[in-house]
Design an enzyme around this catalytic site. Structure first.
Site, mmCIF file in Angstrom:
data_model
loop_
_atom_site.group_PDB
_atom_site.id
_atom_site.type_symbol
_atom_site.label_atom_id
_atom_site.label_comp_id
_atom_site.label_asym_id
_atom_site.label_seq_id
_atom_site.Cartn_x
_atom_site.Cartn_y
_atom_site.Cartn_z
ATOM 1 N N GLY A 631 -2.331 8.724 0.065
ATOM 2 C CA GLY A 631 -1.828 8.092 1.307
ATOM 3 C C GLY A 631 -0.555 7.285 0.997
ATOM 4 N N GLN A 632 0.111 6.863 2.226
ATOM 5 C CA GLN A 632 1.160 6.303 2.225
ATOM 6 C C GLN A 632 1.000 5.244 3.267
ATOM 7 O OE1 GLN A 632 4.980 7.286 1.088
ATOM 8 N NE2 GLN A 632 4.964 5.179 1.689
ATOM 9 N N GLY A 633 1.614 3.928 2.786
ATOM 10 C CA GLY A 633 1.242 2.748 3.959
ATOM 11 C C GLY A 633 2.850 2.051 3.683
ATOM 12 N N TYR A 635 3.204 -0.784 2.733
ATOM 13 C CA TYR A 635 3.640 -1.438 1.039
ATOM 14 C C TYR A 635 4.186 -0.297 0.177
ATOM 15 C CZ TYR A 635 2.342 -4.005 -2.930
ATOM 16 O OH TYR A 635 2.269 -4.799 -4.187
ATOM 17 N N GLY A 636 3.613 0.822 0.429
ATOM 18 C CA GLY A 636 4.085 1.927 -0.641
ATOM 19 C C GLY A 636 3.117 2.792 -0.649
ATOM 20 N N LYS A 637 2.844 3.868 -1.758
ATOM 21 C CA LYS A 637 2.373 5.118 -1.911
ATOM 22 C C LYS A 637 0.886 4.533 -2.385
ATOM 23 C CE LYS A 637 5.859 8.484 -2.316
ATOM 24 N NZ LYS A 637 6.752 9.033 -3.076
ATOM 25 N N VAL A 638 -0.196 5.209 -1.957
ATOM 26 C CA VAL A 638 -1.654 4.972 -2.475
ATOM 27 C C VAL A 638 -1.913 6.224 -3.238
ATOM 28 C CG1 VAL A 638 -3.867 4.408 -1.942
ATOM 29 C CG2 VAL A 638 -1.788 3.821 -0.419
ATOM 30 N N LYS A 652 -2.321 0.955 -5.066
ATOM 31 C CA LYS A 652 -1.344 0.891 -4.251
ATOM 32 C C LYS A 652 -0.245 0.437 -5.091
ATOM 33 C CE LYS A 652 -3.671 -0.035 0.096
ATOM 34 N NZ LYS A 652 -3.672 -0.664 1.170
ATOM 35 N N ASP A 748 -3.055 -6.687 10.837
ATOM 36 C CA ASP A 748 -2.692 -5.183 11.113
ATOM 37 C C ASP A 748 -4.108 -4.494 10.955
ATOM 38 O OD1 ASP A 748 -1.108 -3.283 11.466
ATOM 39 O OD2 ASP A 748 -0.700 -2.778 9.302
#
Ligand SMILES: *[C@@H]1O[C@H](CO)[C@@H](O)[C@H](O)[C@H]1NC(C)=O
Ligand SMILES: *[C@@H]1O[C@H](CO)[C@@H](O)[C@H](O)[C@H]1NC(C)=O
Ligand SMILES: *[C@@H]1O[C@H](CO)[C@@H](O)[C@H](O)[C@H]1NC(C)=O
Ligand SMILES: *[C@@H]1O[C@H](CO)[C@@H](O)[C@H](O)[C@H]1NC(C)=O
Ligand SMILES: *[C@@H]1O[C@H](CO)[C@@H](O)[C@H](O)[C@H]1NC(C)=O
Length: 951
Positions: A631-633, A635-638, A652, A748
């Site tokens: 994933g990608q949030g 905050y950064g990549k997961v 994360k 959020d």
């Protein structure tokens, strides 16, 4: 020979290098006296969010926060000078240090929307370069320093919405360059200095909501450029409206509501450009002059006076009229239907005629006005013997606000099959290319003194005005919604979209647009009037835009440029050599540094979480390979990682921009490690090494709720499972609100932050945006909100939070309510630009709600669905107070769940089994343009009784 040549060359190079270096140093260094001044300014401010920490000691303007703190310019002394101080909306308190006067090249002082107290330092008046003084929306007190009147280049003085008092200084008659004087909503007192009439450039004079008294200077009619004068809610008790005002042929707006005025209304026929006239809530007597009024007029409000006589014929043939209010006077005679009969109405036009509470006896002519016209007649003798059905109708209390049809845009319904890639993207509503998805900039914007009463007919014109001012295309500007605030002022949520085909603005474009708004570089428009910039919110994907401070306004020192250019060529080679040496050295010292850093971090032990090494993380994720990214949030990549003991974890990894200082990072970890709840994703460890920061969480094999609800998902969740997910999420959040110490607001919550474990239990994730909730102060009382910069995800944002920045526990309730609606309908928070809350509400009100219930969730009891839906909609109320608390939500969900286990799960309603037989709400003919809140005319609020009671 060769040796000499080399020597000379080396000498020349060294000399020019030194020369260049010295200049370079001073050109990049802020003038020391200004550095001291900036330190003093910083010291005098209280900065709870620590924004000014980025304002580094040595070179204050070189660093930045998510907004430009200051811009530099190179001065004649070769040093950098602070040119603009931009600190709006940062929750700053404290006071303004007088040292600001030492910033001798300052052109913009912007401290809008903070909580700064104390007085305006008179030293501001010594900075002759100042163009914009923007101090509105603080708690400044004391009086306006006389010195400000001596600023030769002052273009704009905005000190509105403070607690300033005392007189308007006579020295202001020297402000020969000033175009905007905004002093409204303060406690200024005394006489308006007649000397102001000498000012050649004043365009907008906004002095309403003060304690001004004395007479209205007749001389103001001589102000050559004056277009808007707004003096509402002042105390000119017993003063009269000078006859001379009637020949201000260029004035657009004259607003004198609730000013204690007496006497009669002068002949206004000379006001050839008048668009807006408000003389309401005064003690005006006599009859209404019957001279011709300006054909541009949109609003005439003469209500709440003691006017006598009849309604003159000059109210007919006013082609642009939107609002005529004569209510609460002593008018008699008849109303002539010619007022509306000769008008041609466009599809969005609207005319409100308010004649309530007079002594009017009948309507002359045809009284079947078109649907765009609403007439209020209540409280007139003609209502007693109203024979005609129409008249009786207009005599009712609640006439008006008739549903003028809004222009509908059907662009979005064409795009039903696809959806925009992420929540931050929306369909560009007016895009020439169908179904064009893009990430907009969100701007909270307010027209302070518009010259109309009803916006829809001018929305297009307004968008075009902004578009041309910003050098954008019309379709890139969109008024997402708007509503009237007291004043009347028009508040709006503006969206600015990138130009097709790019669906995201690049940083320099964001900066350019923001800069235009922040420095009022729009051509003046007298019809729309001045504006307030309440917020320039950078939501994702722009939330990490870092404003470069290097936008200095050009190097003024020509000599410097010459030397620099000359030296550069010579120096390049030497520098190159040095550079190679330096880089080599740095490469070796880097390792020392990171090792040192590691050593210090391991000194801090955090119970319950493990401190992983970068090597372990690389191993777990196959060197952070693409295939292990899940994933990608924000905050950064997961990544999905497998530890040596076969534990599966989610990692994360902070990206550039999310990195924190080591201390902050560890503090955060320490805090997160103390949160334990079965409905929260637990933190297992962290990694802080070699400039990398990672958070290691338990892995949730069933992914996010968003994936489960998306159209792509093969499996679907049953209704009861959905209820369990709702309850689990609510419990997790309730824990954050009530059990965590200090309590936190999630900020959020969204479907992609609710994860499902192997048994489909819901766990709330991502406290990246969490902020510490307010803690009780010394008296033990809780401040009821935390004011912050708006963050969050569009579609889930509490509307009240968005507008007020007041973050409450109810903001999480709202976002969770949106998730509930998603659970019920399977829709996304924003699909095709449509907001789920509005869509469901609309379907609910039209009684077709079962048509939008997700048909993927199998059988369900319609009673339970209804209860769940009602709860979800209550969570999504616009007003904070109407929403249930999180503990109410939990209780109600437990109730609903107990019903499902008691009653056999019955088959859904017959309506629900045939959803396709019903009109889906999205294509219903009655659905108004989704973009405009019910934009009622400003007349609905202009009548709000002002705080100063009419006498
Ligand atoms: C200004 O003051 C009036 C009266 O107190 C109030 O109704 C209005 O909301 C204020 N406007 C602003 C923008 O603060
Ligand atoms: C308004 O001004 C008058 C004098 O003109 C003064 O007596 C009064 O206290 C002021 N009121 C407020 C609320 O400042
Ligand atoms: C405006 O009107 C006043 C009074 O009616 C008159 O004395 C004055 O000369 C007029 N000024 C102009 C510029 O017409
Ligand atoms: C309305 O229009 C008609 C014809 O267009 C004209 O004769 C009449 O004078 C107008 N009425 C008013 C009040 O101007
Ligand atoms: C904003 O400032 C006020 C006053 O200084 C303070 O009480 C409040 O905690 C601040 N809010 C935040 C989020 O820091």
């Amino acid at each position: 020979m060769l040796g000499v040549k080399v020597c000379v060359l080396a000498f020349v190079l060294v000399v020019s290098f030194c020369c260049f270096f010295t200049l370079l140093v001073s050109a990049n260094t802020t003038n020391p006296s200004e550095v001291n001044a900036l330190r003093a300014i910083k010291r005098s401010l209280i900065d709870p969010m620590n924004y000014l920490d980025n304002w580094s000691e040595g070179d204050p303007c070189s660093s930045h926060w998510n907004g430009v703190l200051c811009y530099n310019t190179v001065g004649e002394d070769g040093y950098m000078h602070v040119e603009q101080l931009l600190l709006p909306d940062m929750n700053l308190s404290g006071y303004l240090a007088p040292e600001i006067g030492r910033l001798s090249n300052l052109t913009v002082v912007n401290f809008m929307w903070n909580n700064i107290t104390g007085s305006i330092p008179k030293e501001i008046g010594t900075i002759s370069t100042i163009r914009l003084v923007l101090l509105n929306g603080n708690k400044l007190s004391g009086s306006l320093p006389d010195e400000i009147g001596h600023l030769p280049h002052l273009d704009r003085l905005q000190v509105d919405q403070n607690q300033l008092s005392g007189p308007i200084p006579k020295s202001f008659s020297n402000l020969i360059g000033t175009r905007h004087l905004h002093l409204n909503n303060n406690s200024f007192s005394g006489q308006i200095p007649p000397e102001l009439s000498k000012l050649p450039k004043i365009l907008h004079c906004v002095l309403d909501n003060n304690n001004l008294s004395g007479y209205l200077p007749p001389e103001l009619c001589n102000m050559p450029s004056l277009r808007i004068i707004q003096l509402d809610n002042n105390h000119f008790d017993g003063a009269e409206i000078p006859a001379s005002y009637g020949n201000m042929s260029k004035l657009f707006k004259l607003s004198l509501r609730n000013c204690g005025l007496q006497g009669s209304i002068p002949d206004l026929s000379g006001m050839k450009s008048l668009h807006y006239l408000d003389l309401s809530w005064n003690n005006l007597t006599g009859s209404i002059p019957s001279n011709r009024l300006s054909i541009h007029i949109r609003t005439i409000d003469l209500s709440n006076n003691h006017l006598t006589g009849s309604i003159p014929a000059n109210f007919s043939d006013l082609p642009k009229l939107q609002n005529l209010s004569l209510a609460n006077n002593l008018l008699s005679g008849s109303i002539s239907s010619t007022i509306w009969q000769n008008m041609t109405f466009g599809p969005t036009a609207r005319l409100t005629l308010d004649f309530e509470n007079n002594s009017l006896s009948n309507i002359l002519g045809d009284c079947n006005p078109p649907a765009n016209v609403s007439i209020r007649l209540h409280g007139n003798p003609l209502c007693k013997n109203a024979s005609q059905a129409n008249i009786a109708y207009f005599c009712g209390y609640e006439v008006g606000a008739n549903n003028a049809s809004s222009n509908s845009i059907n662009q979005s319904s064409v795009c039903l099959i696809q959806s925009c890639p992420t929540d931050s993207y929306e369909y560009v509503p007016e895009s020439p290319v169908q179904c064009f998805c893009a990430a907009p900039l969100h701007i909270d914007y307010r027209l302070k003194s518009p010259s109309f009463s009803y916006f829809p007919p001018y929305e297009d014109q307004f968008e075009m005005y902004l578009a041309s001012s910003l050098n954008l295309d019309h379709y890139q500007i969109f008024v997402h919604f708007s509503f009237w605030e007291p004043g009347p002022r028009l508040r709006m949520d503006l969206r600015i979209f990138p130009m097709y085909p790019s669906n995201i603005f690049n940083t320099s474009e964001v900066l350019r647009v923001r800069h235009k708004f922040m420095t009022w570089e729009f051509p003046t428009d007298n019809f729309f009037g001045p504006y307030d910039l309440l917020n320039f919110t950078l939501l994702s994907p722009y939330s990490n835009v870092v404003f470069e401070s290097s936008q200095s306004s050009g190097i003024s020192n020509v000599a410097l440029t010459g030397i620099v250019l000359g030296s550069v060529a010579c120096v390049v080679s030497i520098t190159g050599l040095f550079a190679i040496l330096i880089i080599r050295r740095q490469a070796t010292s880097y390792h020392h540094l990171s090792r040192k850093r590691r050593a210090s971090s391991s000194l801090i032990k955090i119970d319950g979480v493990k401190d992983f090494t970068l090597k372990e993380m690389a191993l777990a994720t196959d060197k952070f390979s693409d295939s292990s990214q899940v994933g990608q949030g924000g905050y950064g990549k997961v990544y999905k990682g497998i530890l040596p003991d076969k534990t599966i974890v989610a990692i994360k990894r902070a990206q550039e921009g999310s990195l924190q200082g080591q201390k902050e990072f560890l503090t955060e970890i320490e805090f997160l490690s103390r949160l334990h709840h079965r409905n929260l994703v637990s933190l297992l460890g962290y990694c802080d090494e070699e400039g990398e920061q990672m958070l290691i969480y338990e892995y949730m094999p069933n992914g996010t709720l968003r994936d489960w609800l998306s159209a792509k998902s093969k499996d679907s969740l049953s209704f009861v499972t959905r209820l369990h997910i709702a309850l689990g999420s609510a419990k997790g959040i309730l824990y954050l609100h009530t059990e965590a110490d200090p309590p936190i607001f999630h900020r959020d919550i969204k479907a992609s932050n609710i994860l499902l474990d192997s048994k489909l239990n819901a766990k709330v994730a991502d406290f990246g945006l969490s902020r510490l909730a307010p803690v009780p102060n010394d008296e033990g009382t809780l401040p009821d909100h935390v004011s912050t910069v708006v963050k969050g995800t569009p579609g889930y944002l509490d509307p009240e939070y968005f507008l007020t920045h007041a973050l409450t526990a109810k903001s999480d309730v709202y976002s969770l309510g949106v998730v509930f609606l998603q659970l019920l309908t399977g829709m996304q928070a924003i699909t095709h630009g449509k907001n789920i809350v509005r869509e469901v509400n609309m379907a609910y009100k039209s009684g077709i709600v079962f048509s939008i219930i997700d048909n993927q969730m199998g059988s369900y009891s319609s009673e339970c669905v209804e209860k769940f839906l009602a709860l979800a909609l209550r969570c999504c109320q616009d007003e904070t107070d109407k929403r249930p608390s999180m503990s109410d939500v939990v209780r109600e969900l437990e109730n609903i769940l107990s019903m499902t286990s008691e009653s056999d799960i019955s088959l859904p309603d017959s309506t629900a089994t045939h959803p396709e037989s019903l009109t889906p709400s999205s294509s219903s003919a009655h659905v108004p343009k989704y973009v405009s809140y019910d934009v009622s005319g400003s007349d609905l609020v202009s009548g709000v009784i002002p705080s100063i009671a009419p006498r």
